[in-house]
Design a protein around this motif. Structure first.
Motif, mmCIF file in Angstrom:
data_model
loop_
_atom_site.group_PDB
_atom_site.id
_atom_site.type_symbol
_atom_site.label_atom_id
_atom_site.label_comp_id
_atom_site.label_asym_id
_atom_site.label_seq_id
_atom_site.Cartn_x
_atom_site.Cartn_y
_atom_site.Cartn_z
ATOM 1 N N TRP A 80 -5.034 -31.408 -29.731
ATOM 2 C CA TRP A 80 -6.417 -30.954 -29.751
ATOM 3 C C TRP A 80 -6.726 -30.253 -31.058
ATOM 4 N N LEU A 81 -8.017 -29.996 -31.237
ATOM 5 C CA LEU A 81 -8.485 -29.246 -32.404
ATOM 6 C C LEU A 81 -8.797 -27.833 -31.964
ATOM 7 N N GLU A 82 -8.396 -26.871 -32.764
ATOM 8 C CA GLU A 82 -8.709 -25.465 -32.494
ATOM 9 C C GLU A 82 -9.980 -25.105 -33.249
ATOM 10 N N VAL A 83 -10.915 -24.484 -32.559
ATOM 11 C CA VAL A 83 -12.169 -24.060 -33.186
ATOM 12 C C VAL A 83 -12.146 -22.539 -33.299
ATOM 13 N N TRP A 84 -12.210 -22.067 -34.530
ATOM 14 C CA TRP A 84 -12.223 -20.641 -34.829
ATOM 15 C C TRP A 84 -13.617 -20.281 -35.312
ATOM 16 N N TYR A 85 -14.218 -19.312 -34.644
ATOM 17 C CA TYR A 85 -15.568 -18.868 -35.002
ATOM 18 C C TYR A 85 -15.510 -17.367 -35.274
ATOM 19 N N ASN A 86 -15.995 -16.948 -36.432
ATOM 20 C CA ASN A 86 -15.901 -15.543 -36.860
ATOM 21 C C ASN A 86 -14.473 -15.020 -36.737
ATOM 22 N N LYS A 87 -13.534 -15.862 -37.154
ATOM 23 C CA LYS A 87 -12.099 -15.554 -37.195
ATOM 24 C C LYS A 87 -11.455 -15.410 -35.810
ATOM 25 N N ASP A 88 -12.186 -15.755 -34.745
ATOM 26 C CA ASP A 88 -11.627 -15.751 -33.388
ATOM 27 C C ASP A 88 -11.459 -17.184 -32.892
ATOM 28 N N TYR A 89 -10.329 -17.457 -32.262
ATOM 29 C CA TYR A 89 -10.091 -18.759 -31.641
ATOM 30 C C TYR A 89 -10.918 -18.795 -30.360
ATOM 31 N N VAL A 90 -11.966 -19.642 -30.336
ATOM 32 C CA VAL A 90 -12.890 -19.621 -29.204
ATOM 33 C C VAL A 90 -12.747 -20.808 -28.262
#
Length: 178
Positions: A73-83
């Motif tokens: 899978w792909l990891e999505v990091w938003y504002n430096k948090d793994y969401v």
């Protein structure tokens, strides 16, 4: 028995065509997926991840998307948090297969049918990319709402809009349109 076959012929043709298209498209998609290792991310999911990145970057979001080191899978990091993570099931191909199968089962003129399938599939794809981007933002702010957002609200929106496309198709463009 013959009386019932004649009476329900349109319904039986619809069901047969729907399931034939659904099974054929599913087999084609599963064959495509079989070209990837079990710990690899397929090309369609990578494209979705790339488009999510592009969309969020367009709005100057602090976004980073990477392939998981050990998982498919792909990891999505938003504002430096793994969401969130984007898995194969998040690429909306199964929804597109369902959409296409229904339209084929209620087919109309060939050019109209193909145009509706292409434009509807593109609409579903764009909607899905927006869904993932919005889900990342919302889960950053409201992580406790995961089930509501991912399991209820967004499926309701996606399937509701696909249903609306089907209604539009049957009433305006299919061979049954008046």
């Amino acid at each position: 028995m013959k009386k019932y076959l004649v009476q329900f012929k349109p319904f039986l043709i619809f069901i047969g065509t729907f399931f034939a298209a659904y099974v054929l498209l599913t087999i084609i998609y599963k064959s495509y997926l079989n070209n990837f290792e079990s710990d690899d991310v397929d090309g369609i999911t990578l494209l979705v991840g790339s488009n999510v990145y592009w969309l969020m970057d367009l709005f100057n979001s602090d976004i980073f998307i990477q392939k998981s080191i050990s998982d498919p899978w792909l990891e999505v990091w938003y504002n430096k948090d793994y969401v969130i993570r984007i898995v194969e099931g998040c690429n909306a191909v199964s929804v597109m297969i369902l959409f296409i199968s229904f339209v084929v089962a209620f087919s109309g003129k060939i050019k109209t049918t193909l145009f509706f399938i292409l434009s509807g599939t593109l609409f579903i794809y764009i909607l899905n990319v927006g869904r993932i981007a919005l889900l990342a933002i919302l889960l950053f702010h409201y992580p406790e709402k995961l089930h509501l957002l991912h399991g209820v609200l967004f499926p309701l929106i996606i399937y509701g809009l696909v249903f609306a496309l089907w209604v539009l198709w049957v009433n305006k463009f299919s061979k049954y349109a008046k």
